[in-house]
Write a protein that holds these residues in place. Structure first.
Motif, mmCIF file in Angstrom:
data_model
loop_
_atom_site.group_PDB
_atom_site.id
_atom_site.type_symbol
_atom_site.label_atom_id
_atom_site.label_comp_id
_atom_site.label_asym_id
_atom_site.label_seq_id
_atom_site.Cartn_x
_atom_site.Cartn_y
_atom_site.Cartn_z
ATOM 1 N N ILE B 5 0.853 -1.190 0.000
ATOM 2 C CA ILE B 5 0.000 0.000 0.000
ATOM 3 C C ILE B 5 0.887 1.238 0.000
ATOM 4 C CG2 ILE B 5 -1.781 1.279 1.256
ATOM 5 C CD1 ILE B 5 -2.603 -1.400 2.533
ATOM 6 N N MET B 6 0.659 2.093 -0.982
ATOM 7 C CA MET B 6 1.441 3.330 -1.003
ATOM 8 C C MET B 6 0.626 4.472 -0.402
ATOM 9 S SD MET B 6 3.204 5.459 -4.086
ATOM 10 C CE MET B 6 1.815 6.368 -4.708
ATOM 11 N N LYS B 22 -4.834 6.509 9.199
ATOM 12 C CA LYS B 22 -5.523 5.458 9.981
ATOM 13 C C LYS B 22 -6.112 4.416 9.045
ATOM 14 C CE LYS B 22 -6.744 7.676 14.332
ATOM 15 N NZ LYS B 22 -7.029 9.114 14.222
ATOM 16 N N VAL B 23 -6.752 4.888 7.962
ATOM 17 C CA VAL B 23 -7.370 3.961 7.000
ATOM 18 C C VAL B 23 -6.306 3.041 6.418
ATOM 19 C CG1 VAL B 23 -8.494 3.820 4.747
ATOM 20 C CG2 VAL B 23 -9.287 5.482 6.429
ATOM 21 N N VAL B 105 -3.499 4.810 -0.891
ATOM 22 C CA VAL B 105 -4.433 5.450 0.038
ATOM 23 C C VAL B 105 -3.928 6.869 0.265
ATOM 24 C CG1 VAL B 105 -5.432 5.436 2.347
ATOM 25 C CG2 VAL B 105 -4.974 3.277 1.179
ATOM 26 N N MET B 106 -4.800 7.829 0.043
ATOM 27 C CA MET B 106 -4.331 9.200 0.211
ATOM 28 C C MET B 106 -5.433 10.135 0.667
ATOM 29 S SD MET B 106 -4.131 10.243 -3.711
ATOM 30 C CE MET B 106 -3.912 11.914 -3.200
ATOM 31 N N ALA B 107 -4.997 11.205 1.311
ATOM 32 C CA ALA B 107 -5.961 12.195 1.796
ATOM 33 C C ALA B 107 -6.338 13.126 0.653
ATOM 34 C CB ALA B 107 -5.353 13.002 2.934
ATOM 35 N N SER B 108 -7.585 13.505 0.614
ATOM 36 C CA SER B 108 -8.034 14.394 -0.462
ATOM 37 C C SER B 108 -7.438 15.784 -0.288
ATOM 38 C CB SER B 108 -9.550 14.479 -0.488
ATOM 39 O OG SER B 108 -10.010 15.053 0.702
ATOM 40 N N ILE B 131 -3.333 0.050 -10.446
ATOM 41 C CA ILE B 131 -3.403 0.362 -9.021
ATOM 42 C C ILE B 131 -4.782 0.876 -8.635
ATOM 43 C CG2 ILE B 131 -2.281 1.663 -7.174
ATOM 44 C CD1 ILE B 131 0.107 2.032 -9.016
ATOM 45 N N SER B 132 -5.313 0.375 -7.525
ATOM 46 C CA SER B 132 -6.556 0.920 -6.980
ATOM 47 C C SER B 132 -6.217 2.169 -6.170
ATOM 48 C CB SER B 132 -7.225 -0.078 -6.042
ATOM 49 O OG SER B 132 -7.425 -1.299 -6.703
ATOM 50 N N VAL B 133 -7.099 3.134 -6.220
ATOM 51 C CA VAL B 133 -6.841 4.367 -5.477
ATOM 52 C C VAL B 133 -7.984 4.642 -4.511
ATOM 53 C CG1 VAL B 133 -6.410 6.835 -5.641
ATOM 54 C CG2 VAL B 133 -5.575 5.329 -7.429
ATOM 55 N N PHE B 134 -7.625 4.893 -3.275
ATOM 56 C CA PHE B 134 -8.605 5.170 -2.224
ATOM 57 C C PHE B 134 -8.363 6.607 -1.757
ATOM 58 C CE2 PHE B 134 -10.448 3.268 1.980
ATOM 59 C CZ PHE B 134 -11.348 4.319 2.044
#
Lengths: 541, 137
Positions: B5-6, B22-23, B105-108, B131-134
């Motif tokens: 996870i990046m 945290k996520v 996973v990244m903050a908006s 890659i999936s992006v959250f």
């Protein structure tokens, strides 16, 4: 360049300046609609506010502004010619001292730093920011001009009745003319850029201070650089850069329009000029959004290749046999006449010394915060000696070659072919047409003239782009990762100022003001030499 | 399902990306994945560090602290950019080539990066990578 965290060496001995100041501590981060900005308070407000006030002044009180600012520059360059001359001489001597001094071994960024850019990319960016446009405009005109009316009131290549003078006089006039031209584009301007760039590079990369003009003055002002002395220095630098860029863009658009008119016969209307500003600004915004590597670097390299192609074309199809002679003789004459040309005492050749030399000196010094900061940004990992050789000596040689080829061809066209096309552009003072008149006698004039126009326009884009980068960094307190919309703002702002002054009048006034800032910066830059010396002395060797 | 996870981080805005951190940690524990914290800096002094070495040290300390707080396996990655305001390509290339990330996973609120990802570049990323992006809002 990538580096994984595992490959970290233990920190090398550093000479960082111990200060409690944190980059960005004076910044504010307001939101404008959906956009977040990150700007230095008060440098941003001071810069933007004073530029808007000055533009309005030039627009509304155009007569008064033209009187005040129009008289300010000639007053400074004649009354304080000695300040400009002495300062520029100090820069050259200081730079040459650094090349031979043991301090030359010190690297920008410390011992372990490696260069970020290859030599071709680096040189391309030096010229793109520094003097690309000027070389295109004055490369043809200036050698001929100074051969017609040489410095020291010497006889020119034409006698009083307008005929070609005798061979010995012509020969001497060309040599002195070349020397006088090289003087303005050689060691002195590049030494001025080198000093500012080196100061900023050392104090940012080696000393860990923010990449702004004020940081270089830490050895003199200490912690006070973070206060008002620093605010004023940074704002003045940003103001000079913005005003200089915007007015160059305004004039550049009329020059490009005149070129289009000459080559294609398109009417050089105000609408055309405004369109040119919009196109150049649009391209600059695109380039600035793509960042340093994706934008200005690529454009600079492409334009360098184009300039090289035009250079080789004129070398081959121009006055080939005479050019080598002019190059060698010009360089020798430059060396011989350098002390006399640099001297400011008892000069009675006001046309050359005040009209050209001190005007150029003010101009180069006023541009040095912009060009110097941009050079500093791309010079990590070079040793001081390598830096000076590459920023001072090699560009000087490149300028001499350029002047010999373009100016030498124009001189030969007059002396050998009796062609007065370029001479007319001096008599009518239309420097933007000199290049096209010279190309007219060579093969494929239409094609090469288009190349010339593209060259000028792209140099405008690279200047506007690198200028926006520099102004944004200064107005963000030295942050190089401030939000992108800020750069777009500065690039658009330049375009808007250019359009407003083009339509409303006042380009000349604001440009005169921009050049007049060369006077305070002359003193500022001389102090930088002392700061560089202090900075280098405290580096671990 | 996910093994690498990046998480792009901006050390200057840690307080704004707390939720995303945290996520990422929760997902990492759930899937037994490793978390790669990627930070971009330039060789010039910034508000975080005087130079790139110091930045790398700080990111290392940050990753270590995240690993012990959330009980996960973490690795720091410092990328040096000439122009950190336009770091998108650099991060994406690193994600694909070096980390072989399968989830981002990244903050908006992450400046610049999120602006690109949620704008037109998001489409580019979706169509050109596996890659999936959250994006955590």
């Amino acid at each position: 360049m990538t580096m994984s965290s595992e490959s970290q060496n233990p920190a090398a001995p550093s000479a960082e300046i111990d200060t409690d100041y944190l980059i960005g501590q004076d910044n504010i981060q307001p939101s404008i609609g959906p956009l977040k900005v990150d700007i230095h308070n008060p440098v941003f407000a001071l810069t933007a506010g004073s530029v808007i006030a000055l533009v309005l002044f030039c627009l509304i009180f155009d007569k008064i502004a033209a009187d005040i600012f129009g008289a300010l520059r000639p007053w400074l360059t004649t009354q304080f010619d000695w300040v400009f001359a002495i300062s520029m001489n100090i820069f050259v001597v200081f730079c040459l001292y650094l090349v031979v001094s043991p301090l030359g071994k010190i690297k920008i960024g410390g011992k372990s730093a490696t260069p970020e850019y290859s030599y071709p990319a680096w040189f391309s960016m030096l010229f793109a920011a520094g003097m690309g446009i000027g070389l295109v405009f004055y490369g043809v005109l200036e050698p001929l001009n100074h051969s017609l009316t040489p410095s020291f009131n010497q006889p020119g290549i034409l006698d009083a009745s307008g005929n070609i003078a005798d061979a010995a006089t012509v020969d001497a006039a060309i040599k002195l003319g070349m020397a006088s031209t090289i003087f303005h584009w050689g060691l002195h301007p590049w030494a001025c850029y080198s000093v500012v760039a080196l100061a900023l590079g050392i104090f940012a990369y080696n000393k860990g201070l923010p990449l702004t003009i004020r940081s270089a003055f830490y050895p003199i002002l200490g912690e006070r650089v973070w206060g008002w002395p620093g605010h004023l220095l940074d704002s003045l630098a940003a103001l000079a850069t913005l005003a200089g860029l915007a007015t160059s863009l305004g004039y550049g658009s009329s020059q490009a329009a005149a070129g289009l008119h000459y080559v294609f016969g398109i009417e050089a209307t105000v609408e055309l000029q405004v369109s040119i500003i919009i196109v150049v600004t649009g391209l600059a915004i695109t380039s600035v959004v793509r960042g340093l590597d994706g934008g200005v670097k690529i454009l600079s390299e492409a334009n360098m290749l184009l300039a090289l192609a035009l250079f080789l074309f004129v070398l081959i199809f121009g006055a080939t046999s005479g050019i080598l002679g002019i190059f060698v003789d010009g360089l020798v004459a430059y060396g011989v006449n350098l002390p006399a040309l640099s001297n400011w005492v008892g000069r009675d050749d006001g046309y050359y010394f005040h009209g050209w030399t001190t005007f150029y000196w003010a101009w180069w010094i006023a541009w040095s915060p912009f060009v110097g900061m941009f050079i500093a940004r791309v010079s990590l990992g070079r040793s001081v000696r390598e830096f000076i050789i590459c920023v001072l000596l090699i560009p000087t040689l490149a300028c001499v070659m350029w002047m010999a080829v373009f100016g030498g061809t124009a001189i030969s066209q007059l002396v050998n072919d009796g062609y007065t096309g370029v001479q007319q552009t001096i008599a009518n003072w239309t420097p933007e047409l000199s290049l096209f008149h010279m190309l007219e006698l060579l093969p494929l004039p239409l094609f090469t003239s288009v190349v010339g126009i593209v060259l000028v326009l792209v140099f405008f884009v690279t200047s506007s782009d690198s200028g926006s980068l520099v102004v944004d960094t200064i107005c963000a307190g030295g942050k190089v990762d401030a939000p992108m919309p800020q750069r777009v703002f500065w690039a658009s702002f330049e375009g808007l100022i250019a359009i407003a002054l083009l339509l409303g009048g006042g380009l000349g006034s604001l440009q005169a003001l921009a050049i007049a800032t060369g006077f305070p910066f002359a003193i500022v830059t001389v102090s930088m030499c002392y700061c560089i010396w202090q900075g280098l002395r405290t580096e671990p060797v | 399902m996910y093994s690498n996870i990046m998480v792009p981080v901006s050390l200057a805005h840690i307080d704004q990306i707390d939720k995303a951190l945290k996520v990422a940690a929760d997902l990492a524990r759930h899937y037994g994945a490793k978390v790669h914290y990627v930070g971009v800096t330039s060789a010039l002094p910034s508000e975080i560090a005087h130079n790139a070495e110091e930045y790398a040290e700080k990111l290392k300390a940050f990753a270590k602290q995240q690993a012990s707080t959330h009980n996960i396996n973490a690795e720091p990655h410092t990328l040096i950019s000439h122009d950190p305001a336009v770091d998108l390509d650099l991060i994406l290339e690193h994600a694909e080539v070096t980390i072989c990330a399968d989830l981002v996973v990244m903050a908006s609120h992450l400046p610049s990066f999120a602006d690109h990802l949620t704008g037109s570049h998001g489409g580019h990323l979706a169509s050109h990578s596996q890659i999936s992006v959250f994006v955590v809002r």
